[in-house]
Motif scaffolding. Structure first.
Motif, PDB file in Angstrom:
ATOM      1  N   LEU A  62      52.787  -1.931  12.185  1.00 30.77           N
ATOM      2  CA  LEU A  62      53.445  -0.920  13.003  1.00 30.77           C
ATOM      3  C   LEU A  62      54.908  -1.289  13.230  1.00 30.77           C
ATOM      4  O   LEU A  62      55.242  -2.446  13.471  1.00 30.77           O
ATOM      5  CB  LEU A  62      52.736  -0.813  14.358  1.00 30.77           C
ATOM      6  CG  LEU A  62      51.260  -0.461  14.314  1.00 30.77           C
ATOM      7  CD1 LEU A  62      50.666  -0.488  15.717  1.00 30.77           C
ATOM      8  CD2 LEU A  62      51.038   0.901  13.666  1.00 30.77           C
ATOM      9  N   GLU A  63      55.764  -0.282  13.163  1.00 32.74           N
ATOM     10  CA  GLU A  63      57.191  -0.476  13.412  1.00 32.74           C
ATOM     11  C   GLU A  63      57.659   0.578  14.415  1.00 32.74           C
ATOM     12  O   GLU A  63      57.550   1.776  14.179  1.00 32.74           O
ATOM     13  CB  GLU A  63      58.009  -0.345  12.129  1.00 32.74           C
ATOM     14  CG  GLU A  63      59.505  -0.515  12.349  1.00 32.74           C
ATOM     15  CD  GLU A  63      60.358  -0.168  11.138  1.00 32.74           C
ATOM     16  OE1 GLU A  63      61.556  -0.495  11.154  1.00 32.74           O
ATOM     17  OE2 GLU A  63      59.837   0.429  10.180  1.00 32.74           O
ATOM     18  N   TRP A  64      58.195   0.131  15.528  1.00 34.62           N
ATOM     19  CA  TRP A  64      58.740   1.051  16.507  1.00 34.62           C
ATOM     20  C   TRP A  64      59.985   1.730  15.963  1.00 34.62           C
ATOM     21  O   TRP A  64      60.849   1.083  15.369  1.00 34.62           O
ATOM     22  CB  TRP A  64      59.080   0.285  17.790  1.00 34.62           C
ATOM     23  CG  TRP A  64      59.734   1.089  18.847  1.00 34.62           C
ATOM     24  CD1 TRP A  64      59.160   2.058  19.617  1.00 34.62           C
ATOM     25  CD2 TRP A  64      61.091   0.987  19.284  1.00 34.62           C
ATOM     26  NE1 TRP A  64      60.086   2.564  20.501  1.00 34.62           N
ATOM     27  CE2 TRP A  64      61.279   1.923  20.316  1.00 34.62           C
ATOM     28  CE3 TRP A  64      62.173   0.203  18.890  1.00 34.62           C
ATOM     29  CZ2 TRP A  64      62.490   2.081  20.966  1.00 34.62           C
ATOM     30  CZ3 TRP A  64      63.390   0.355  19.535  1.00 34.62           C
ATOM     31  CH2 TRP A  64      63.533   1.289  20.567  1.00 34.62           C
ATOM     32  N   VAL A  65      60.068   3.039  16.130  1.00 36.66           N
ATOM     33  CA  VAL A  65      61.212   3.825  15.653  1.00 36.66           C
ATOM     34  C   VAL A  65      62.187   4.124  16.796  1.00 36.66           C
ATOM     35  O   VAL A  65      63.401   3.978  16.661  1.00 36.66           O
ATOM     36  CB  VAL A  65      60.728   5.147  15.025  1.00 36.66           C
ATOM     37  CG1 VAL A  65      61.898   6.070  14.704  1.00 36.66           C
ATOM     38  CG2 VAL A  65      59.892   4.864  13.777  1.00 36.66           C
ATOM     39  N   GLY A  66      61.648   4.556  17.931  1.00 34.74           N
ATOM     40  CA  GLY A  66      62.507   4.871  19.058  1.00 34.74           C
ATOM     41  C   GLY A  66      61.732   5.590  20.138  1.00 34.74           C
ATOM     42  O   GLY A  66      60.549   5.891  19.968  1.00 34.74           O
ATOM     43  N   GLN A  75      66.500   5.412  22.871  1.00 31.81           N
ATOM     44  CA  GLN A  75      66.758   4.114  22.249  1.00 31.81           C
ATOM     45  C   GLN A  75      66.160   4.176  20.849  1.00 31.81           C
ATOM     46  O   GLN A  75      65.126   4.824  20.640  1.00 31.81           O
ATOM     47  CB  GLN A  75      66.099   2.970  23.037  1.00 31.81           C
ATOM     48  CG  GLN A  75      66.707   2.698  24.391  1.00 31.81           C
ATOM     49  CD  GLN A  75      67.982   1.891  24.302  1.00 31.81           C
ATOM     50  OE1 GLN A  75      68.324   1.363  23.250  1.00 31.81           O
ATOM     51  NE2 GLN A  75      68.718   1.818  25.404  1.00 31.81           N
ATOM     52  N   TYR A  76      66.789   3.477  19.906  1.00 34.26           N
ATOM     53  CA  TYR A  76      66.338   3.513  18.526  1.00 34.26           C
ATOM     54  C   TYR A  76      66.288   2.115  17.927  1.00 34.26           C
ATOM     55  O   TYR A  76      67.062   1.231  18.309  1.00 34.26           O
ATOM     56  CB  TYR A  76      67.270   4.380  17.679  1.00 34.26           C
ATOM     57  CG  TYR A  76      67.351   5.816  18.141  1.00 34.26           C
ATOM     58  CD1 TYR A  76      68.366   6.235  18.994  1.00 34.26           C
ATOM     59  CD2 TYR A  76      66.401   6.748  17.731  1.00 34.26           C
ATOM     60  CE1 TYR A  76      68.429   7.547  19.440  1.00 34.26           C
ATOM     61  CE2 TYR A  76      66.463   8.065  18.159  1.00 34.26           C
ATOM     62  CZ  TYR A  76      67.477   8.453  19.015  1.00 34.26           C
ATOM     63  OH  TYR A  76      67.537   9.753  19.446  1.00 34.26           O
ATOM     64  N   ALA A  77      65.400   1.963  16.958  1.00 34.60           N
ATOM     65  CA  ALA A  77      65.399   0.738  16.169  1.00 34.60           C
ATOM     66  C   ALA A  77      66.648   0.716  15.289  1.00 34.60           C
ATOM     67  O   ALA A  77      67.167   1.762  14.883  1.00 34.60           O
ATOM     68  CB  ALA A  77      64.147   0.689  15.296  1.00 34.60           C
ATOM     69  N   ALA A  78      67.107  -0.478  14.998  1.00 30.07           N
ATOM     70  CA  ALA A  78      68.320  -0.626  14.197  1.00 30.07           C
ATOM     71  C   ALA A  78      68.185   0.032  12.827  1.00 30.07           C
ATOM     72  O   ALA A  78      69.157   0.542  12.266  1.00 30.07           O
ATOM     73  CB  ALA A  78      68.660  -2.114  14.044  1.00 30.07           C
ATOM     74  N   SER A  79      66.967   0.039  12.292  1.00 27.72           N
ATOM     75  CA  SER A  79      66.742   0.562  10.940  1.00 27.72           C
ATOM     76  C   SER A  79      66.944   2.079  10.845  1.00 27.72           C
ATOM     77  O   SER A  79      67.111   2.608   9.740  1.00 27.72           O
ATOM     78  CB  SER A  79      65.339   0.201  10.474  1.00 27.72           C
ATOM     79  OG  SER A  79      64.374   0.712  11.375  1.00 27.72           O
ATOM     80  N   VAL A  80      66.918   2.775  11.975  1.00 21.96           N
ATOM     81  CA  VAL A  80      67.035   4.241  11.937  1.00 21.96           C
ATOM     82  C   VAL A  80      68.209   4.760  12.777  1.00 21.96           C
ATOM     83  O   VAL A  80      68.519   5.956  12.725  1.00 21.96           O
ATOM     84  CB  VAL A  80      65.738   4.921  12.416  1.00 21.96           C
ATOM     85  CG1 VAL A  80      64.540   4.411  11.615  1.00 21.96           C
ATOM     86  CG2 VAL A  80      65.517   4.720  13.906  1.00 21.96           C
ATOM     87  N   LYS A  81      68.830   3.886  13.525  1.00 19.23           N
ATOM     88  CA  LYS A  81      69.912   4.317  14.408  1.00 19.23           C
ATOM     89  C   LYS A  81      71.028   4.984  13.626  1.00 19.23           C
ATOM     90  O   LYS A  81      71.442   4.487  12.580  1.00 19.23           O
ATOM     91  CB  LYS A  81      70.453   3.120  15.189  1.00 19.23           C
ATOM     92  CG  LYS A  81      71.301   3.490  16.381  1.00 19.23           C
ATOM     93  CD  LYS A  81      71.596   2.264  17.226  1.00 19.23           C
ATOM     94  CE  LYS A  81      72.345   2.636  18.507  1.00 19.23           C
ATOM     95  NZ  LYS A  81      72.599   1.446  19.363  1.00 19.23           N
TER      96      LYS A  81
END
Lengths: 106, 122
Positions: B45-49, B61-67
């Motif tokens: 699992l990876e949190w997106v935001g 708030q967003y994960a760095a990978s999708v910000k």
């Protein structure tokens, strides 16, 4: 960024106790939550804030924490408990998941 | 019954956009933060935001990978949370879950949608 470490797999004999660990720096100061995910299904919350069980979760599921390690315990493991288990904490305004542990009931 | 019903997944080409929806029922949607979590094939699992409730001005708030590429929004009148995904990359291929967030003391997700599959491929 904060990291949570979980073993890749755990095996347990039917009816015995399964233990899942979740390690992280200074995890003792954070609330740890646990999710169960069966194949092809969405995750389900099984433990929140270290040791609390949501309604509908069997009392065979329990949680604890000591030092830099949190532990999910499944007593009297059943075949239907098989799946992946993830720990999660809230850190620096982000939700952080561990890599997950796969449970096999033998 | 408390539930989250997701829609909007599909196949999309790299660089294009897609919007996911998450319709809530059985609870007062406006009182809760909502989160998006994804799971790439065979991965964890990876949190997106997430987006907070109106009491906290709907802060996100967003994960760095999708910000900068993904945007989460909400319509409290319709009880819907959205995930707008722009400039999609092949590595965004995943099942996307929406979830209700409990924010007392700590943040955790107590209700989950069934997931929407997003495949980014040419």
């Amino acid at each position: 960024s904060f990291e949570l470490t979980q073993p890749l797999s755990v095996s347990v004999a039917l009816g015995q106790t399964a233990r899942f660990t979740c390690g992280g720096s200074n995890i003792g100061s954070k609330n740890v939550h646990w999710y169960q995910q069966k194949p092809g299904q969405a995750p389900v919350l099984v433990i929140y804030r270290d040791y609390n069980r949501p309604s509908g979760i069997p009392d065979r599921f329990s949680g604890s924490k000591s030092g830099n390690t949190a532990t999910l315990i499944i007593s009297r493991a059943q075949v239907e408990d098989e799946g992946d288990y993830y720990c999660q904490v809230w850190d620096s305004f982000t939700e952080v998941f561990g890599g997950g542990t796969k449970l096999t009931v033998l | 019954e408390v539930q989250l019903v997701q829609s909007g997944g599909g196949l999309v080409q790299p660089g294009r956009s897609l919007r996911l929806s998450c319709t809530a029922s059985g609870f007062t949607f406006g009182d809760y933060a909502m989160s998006w979590v994804r799971q790439a094939p065979g991965k964890g699992l990876e949190w997106v935001g997430f987006i907070r409730s109106k009491d906290y001005d709907g802060a996100t708030q967003y994960a760095a990978s999708v910000k900068g590429r993904f945007t989460i929004s909400r319509d409290d009148f319709k009880s819907i949370a959205y995930l707008q995904m722009n400039s999609l990359k092949t590595e965004d291929t995943a099942v996307y879950y929406c979830s209700r967030v409990r924010t007392r003391v700590s943040f955790y997700m107590d209700v989950w949608g069934k997931g929407a599959t997003v495949t980014v491929s040419s």
